[in-house]
Scaffold this active site. Structure first.
Site, mmCIF file in Angstrom:
data_model
loop_
_atom_site.group_PDB
_atom_site.id
_atom_site.type_symbol
_atom_site.label_atom_id
_atom_site.label_comp_id
_atom_site.label_asym_id
_atom_site.label_seq_id
_atom_site.Cartn_x
_atom_site.Cartn_y
_atom_site.Cartn_z
ATOM 1 N N HIS A 83 5.021 -12.277 20.265
ATOM 2 C CA HIS A 83 5.774 -11.418 19.269
ATOM 3 C C HIS A 83 7.300 -12.033 20.128
ATOM 4 O O HIS A 83 8.461 -11.454 18.759
ATOM 5 C CB HIS A 83 5.880 -10.185 19.567
ATOM 6 C CG HIS A 83 6.282 -9.611 20.682
ATOM 7 N ND1 HIS A 83 4.879 -8.474 21.791
ATOM 8 C CD2 HIS A 83 7.012 -9.221 21.374
ATOM 9 C CE1 HIS A 83 5.452 -8.043 22.502
ATOM 10 N NE2 HIS A 83 6.986 -8.369 22.378
ATOM 11 N N ASP A 131 -1.740 -11.220 20.827
ATOM 12 C CA ASP A 131 -1.036 -11.319 21.017
ATOM 13 C C ASP A 131 -0.201 -12.362 22.553
ATOM 14 O O ASP A 131 0.058 -12.239 23.301
ATOM 15 C CB ASP A 131 0.260 -9.844 21.755
ATOM 16 C CG ASP A 131 1.415 -9.838 21.737
ATOM 17 O OD1 ASP A 131 2.386 -10.691 21.277
ATOM 18 O OD2 ASP A 131 2.183 -9.312 22.334
ATOM 19 N N SER A 219 8.407 -8.539 28.029
ATOM 20 C CA SER A 219 7.065 -9.359 27.534
ATOM 21 C C SER A 219 6.302 -10.901 27.360
ATOM 22 O O SER A 219 7.623 -11.499 27.936
ATOM 23 C CB SER A 219 7.221 -9.243 25.637
ATOM 24 O OG SER A 219 7.298 -8.271 25.272
#
Length: 269
Positions: A83, A131, A219
């Site tokens: 993402h 992800d 992330s």
């Protein structure tokens, strides 16, 4: 973050009804303020030679940019969260070899574009399943004491109750940014305990957030365990969880071992 995004993520939370926040923007147009490890410790140069700072933007003038992290897994490959590189992201600057991304001596800044990225084909932005993404650096880096790849796990073990180290750049709380890499030591939660909060897939692992943990923007940050000789093993990369830096809801990482075949097919490492 847009309300529709929050709603999509909140559906992954169990009966507690607590809001779930992604740790980085799902799309550049909805990127929250950059962030990093809450309740962590500042790292020094060379302490995490595999840690990569990833600054993605949309290529506009001026650019709309946001921060992520990653891990060097080969001389020319960085793994990060999918993402971080979707939505309107058009380019990303990768910084290696420095704990301070703002201009440490010896830092290596490498520019990449979408042509250098491989996002997992089954990545689901609604659930954050799969992800994971790879950045192919335009040239290999020469390893030294401040920049070197980390060994990645090829195991599908759940690592329950293992002590881990999570690292990333950005917010130290909900409003304080820092250019310096921070890290925190915590524990992998058993799947049964974490499933009370989230609907996990077999390619996810859960991390305790006491006394601290990853926060919005971490992330792609490396999640490692250490052997008896102090050698790190990459078992995950930060994906989502929380709902504010101080929130003690568990954090979730993408399990690296679950993607061993896919990573090998792309990188031959």
């Amino acid at each position: 973050m847009k309300r529709s995004r929050i709603g999509a993520l909140a559906r992954r939370v169990a009966a507690t009804g607590s809001a779930l926040a992604a740790l980085c923007a799902l799309a550049l147009g909805s990127a929250p303020q950059a962030s990093a490890i809450y309740h962590g410790t500042a790292a020094s140069d060379g302490q995490f030679p595999y840690a990569a700072f990833v600054l993605a933007d949309d290529g506009a003038n001026p650019p709309h940019a946001y921060r992520c992290s990653g891990a060097l897994i080969g001389n020319a490959w960085v793994v990060t969260a999918a993402h971080c590189l979707t939505g309107t992201a058009a380019r990303a600057r990768v910084i290696l070899g420095a704990a301070d991304e703002s201009g440490s001596t010896g830092a290596r800044a490498i520019s990449t574009t979408r042509g250098n990225w491989i996002v997992h084909p089954q990545y689901d932005p609604a659930t954050l399943a799969n992800d994971i993404a790879l950045i192919h650096l335009p040239y290999p880096v020469t390893p030294d004491s401040r920049t070197s790849p980390v060994t990645r796990s090829t195991s599908t073990a759940d690592y329950a109750n293992s002590r881990i180290v999570v690292a990333g750049w950005g917010l130290l709380d909900d409003s304080t940014t820092s250019p310096v890499l921070h890290y925190v030591q915590t524990t992998v939660m058993p799947v049964a305990d974490c499933s009370r909060y989230y609907g996990l897939t077999s390619s996810m692992l859960c991390m305790d957030a006491h006394p601290g943990g990853s926060c919005q923007g971490d992330s792609g940050g490396p999640v490692t365990i250490y052997d008896v000789y102090g050698k790190p093993l990459l078992i995950g990369i930060v994906s989502f969880g929380g709902g504010g830096c101080a929130n003690t809801l568990p954090r979730v990482a993408t399990r690296i071992g679950a993607f061993d075949s896919w990573i090998h097919q792309q990188t031959w490492t």
